[in-house]
Design a protein around this motif. Structure first.
Motif, short mmCIF file in Angstrom:
data_model
loop_
_atom_site.label_atom_id
_atom_site.label_comp_id
_atom_site.label_asym_id
_atom_site.label_seq_id
_atom_site.Cartn_x
_atom_site.Cartn_y
_atom_site.Cartn_z
N PHE A 13 1.01 -1.20 -0.12
CA PHE A 13 0.18 -0.12 -0.04
C PHE A 13 0.78 1.28 0.13
CE2 PHE A 13 -3.54 3.07 1.48
CZ PHE A 13 -4.18 2.40 0.86
N MET A 14 0.41 2.30 -0.51
CA MET A 14 0.95 3.65 -0.41
C MET A 14 1.44 3.87 1.17
SD MET A 14 -1.95 6.08 -1.90
CE MET A 14 -3.50 5.14 -2.02
N GLY A 15 2.58 4.45 1.29
CA GLY A 15 3.07 4.87 2.63
C GLY A 15 3.71 3.61 3.24
N GLY A 17 6.54 2.37 2.44
CA GLY A 17 7.83 2.78 2.16
C GLY A 17 8.44 1.99 0.88
N LYS A 18 7.91 1.69 0.24
CA LYS A 18 8.42 0.85 -0.97
C LYS A 18 9.55 1.70 -1.74
CE LYS A 18 4.56 0.56 -3.09
NZ LYS A 18 3.38 1.51 -2.30
N SER A 19 9.38 2.92 -2.00
CA SER A 19 10.44 3.71 -2.79
C SER A 19 11.67 3.81 -2.06
CB SER A 19 9.81 5.13 -3.08
OG SER A 19 8.59 4.98 -3.78
N PRO A 47 3.71 14.68 -13.70
CA PRO A 47 3.92 13.86 -12.37
C PRO A 47 2.58 12.87 -12.29
CG PRO A 47 3.85 16.28 -11.93
CD PRO A 47 3.55 15.94 -13.59
N ILE A 48 2.46 12.10 -11.21
CA ILE A 48 1.12 10.99 -11.06
C ILE A 48 0.22 11.70 -10.94
CG2 ILE A 48 0.67 9.06 -10.15
CD1 ILE A 48 3.04 8.20 -11.58
N SER A 49 0.23 12.67 -9.86
CA SER A 49 -0.97 13.53 -9.51
C SER A 49 -1.60 14.26 -10.49
CB SER A 49 -0.66 14.55 -8.43
OG SER A 49 0.33 15.08 -9.05
N ILE A 51 -1.47 13.12 -13.93
CA ILE A 51 -1.99 12.15 -14.69
C ILE A 51 -3.25 11.76 -14.25
CG2 ILE A 51 -1.54 9.81 -15.36
CD1 ILE A 51 1.45 10.19 -15.29
N PHE A 52 -3.48 11.55 -13.18
CA PHE A 52 -4.75 11.39 -12.50
C PHE A 52 -5.78 12.45 -12.78
CE2 PHE A 52 -5.23 7.54 -9.65
CZ PHE A 52 -3.99 6.96 -9.95
N VAL A 53 -5.40 13.67 -12.63
CA VAL A 53 -6.39 14.69 -12.78
C VAL A 53 -6.58 15.03 -14.35
CG1 VAL A 53 -6.49 17.22 -12.68
CG2 VAL A 53 -5.82 15.89 -10.70
N GLU A 63 -1.01 2.79 -18.43
CA GLU A 63 0.21 2.67 -18.65
C GLU A 63 0.97 1.97 -17.57
OE1 GLU A 63 2.68 4.59 -21.09
OE2 GLU A 63 0.60 5.11 -20.91
N GLU A 64 0.34 1.67 -16.31
CA GLU A 64 1.27 1.02 -15.41
C GLU A 64 1.26 -0.49 -15.93
OE1 GLU A 64 -1.13 0.33 -11.56
OE2 GLU A 64 0.76 1.19 -10.65
N THR A 65 0.55 -1.00 -16.63
CA THR A 65 0.45 -2.19 -17.12
C THR A 65 1.33 -2.38 -18.37
OG1 THR A 65 -1.90 -2.95 -16.55
CG2 THR A 65 -0.82 -4.15 -18.38
N VAL A 80 10.28 -1.47 -7.97
CA VAL A 80 9.37 -0.74 -6.97
C VAL A 80 8.08 -0.38 -7.81
CG1 VAL A 80 9.15 1.23 -5.61
CG2 VAL A 80 11.29 0.32 -5.83
N THR A 81 6.81 -0.92 -7.22
CA THR A 81 5.78 -0.79 -7.95
C THR A 81 4.84 0.23 -7.08
OG1 THR A 81 4.68 -2.51 -6.91
CG2 THR A 81 5.56 -2.93 -8.62
N GLY A 82 3.85 0.78 -7.74
CA GLY A 82 2.73 1.61 -7.05
C GLY A 82 1.76 0.65 -6.32
N PRO A 122 -2.90 10.88 -5.30
CA PRO A 122 -4.34 11.27 -5.93
C PRO A 122 -5.59 10.59 -5.12
CG PRO A 122 -3.05 10.49 -7.50
CD PRO A 122 -1.94 10.49 -6.25
N LEU A 123 -5.26 9.23 -5.14
CA LEU A 123 -6.70 8.48 -4.62
C LEU A 123 -7.04 8.83 -2.96
CD1 LEU A 123 -5.73 4.80 -5.77
CD2 LEU A 123 -7.27 6.68 -6.81
N LEU A 124 -6.24 9.71 -2.29
CA LEU A 124 -6.54 10.01 -0.83
C LEU A 124 -6.97 11.62 -0.97
CD1 LEU A 124 -3.83 8.19 1.19
CD2 LEU A 124 -6.09 7.44 0.66
C1 S3P Z 1 -1.54 4.16 -6.14
C2 S3P Z 1 -0.05 4.49 -5.57
C3 S3P Z 1 0.70 5.26 -6.04
C4 S3P Z 1 0.71 5.73 -7.46
C5 S3P Z 1 -0.98 6.07 -7.77
C6 S3P Z 1 -1.80 5.08 -7.45
C7 S3P Z 1 -2.64 3.40 -5.77
O1 S3P Z 1 1.89 4.76 -5.71
O2 S3P Z 1 0.83 4.49 -8.21
O3 S3P Z 1 -1.01 7.27 -6.83
O4 S3P Z 1 -3.41 3.09 -6.29
O5 S3P Z 1 -2.39 2.63 -4.52
P1 S3P Z 1 2.75 4.54 -4.09
O6 S3P Z 1 2.20 3.09 -3.58
O7 S3P Z 1 4.04 4.59 -4.40
O8 S3P Z 1 2.15 5.80 -3.27
#
Ligand code: S3P
Length: 174
Positions: A13-15, A17-19, A47-49, A51-53, A63-65, A80-82, A122-124
């Protein structure tokens, strides 16, 4: 649990510490690092934010796939994945080809505290980020568990300790 010549894939999940842990592991092992979010931002030149907007989540997921498919890993690497990557079975299948899948986790209070420090997810960006986080966590947990070879709970660990736990499980050199 040694798998020779295999990459380490970080999911979670986001947060969690993956990166940061990915950067550390790459440095410590002297391995190349691939970060799918960075690759998507480079490919779409924003930036990702943004892209979402501007393009929407569906386009981001396409794009992720696509970046995962195109990823050329010729030597052991850190990938490292999202946080949402596990929601598509084809992504998980691709990650399995690459190597050992390590899921980083943290309890929701820790995640909220870490994610509250920045507004780049963006999702939060909702009226109730705590509730959104719980919903997403609940929805995704089974997918993380199904995909992972093993899990490291990062709630009370430093990035260094997380990297060390991963190296210990995979029997990598220190
Ligand atoms: C996402 C997590 C983000 C990023 C995008 C969507 C998600 O990456 O890929 O905002 O769906 O949980 P991090 O997990 O590195 O925050």
């Amino acid at each position: 649990m040694r798998k020779t010549n295999r990459s380490i894939v970080l999911i979670g999940f986001m947060g969690t510490g993956k990166s940061a842990v990915g950067r550390l592991l790459a440095l410590q092992e002297g391995w190349p690092r691939f970060d799918t979010d960075e690759m998507i931002a480079t490919a779409l030149k924003m930036p990702i934010s943004e892209i979402f907007v501007r393009l929407g989540e569906d386009r981001f997921r396409e794009e992720e796939t696509a970046v995962l498919k195109k990823l050329e890993v010729v030597a052991p690497s850190i990938v490292v994945t999202g946080g949402g990557v596990v929601m598509r079975p084809e992504n998980v299948a691709r990650l399995r080809e690459l190597g050992s899948i390590v899921c980083l986790t943290a309890d929701s209070a820790t995640l909220l505290e870490r994610l509250g420090r920045r507004s780049n997810r963006p999702l939060l960006q909702t009226d109730n980020p705590a509730e959104t986080l719980q919903t997403l966590l609940r929805e995704r947990e089974p997918f993380y568990q199904e995909a992972a070879d093993f899990t490291v709970d990062t709630s009370s660990l430093s990035h260094d300790q997380v990297a060390q736990s991963i190296r210990d499980v995979l029997a990598l050199s220190n």
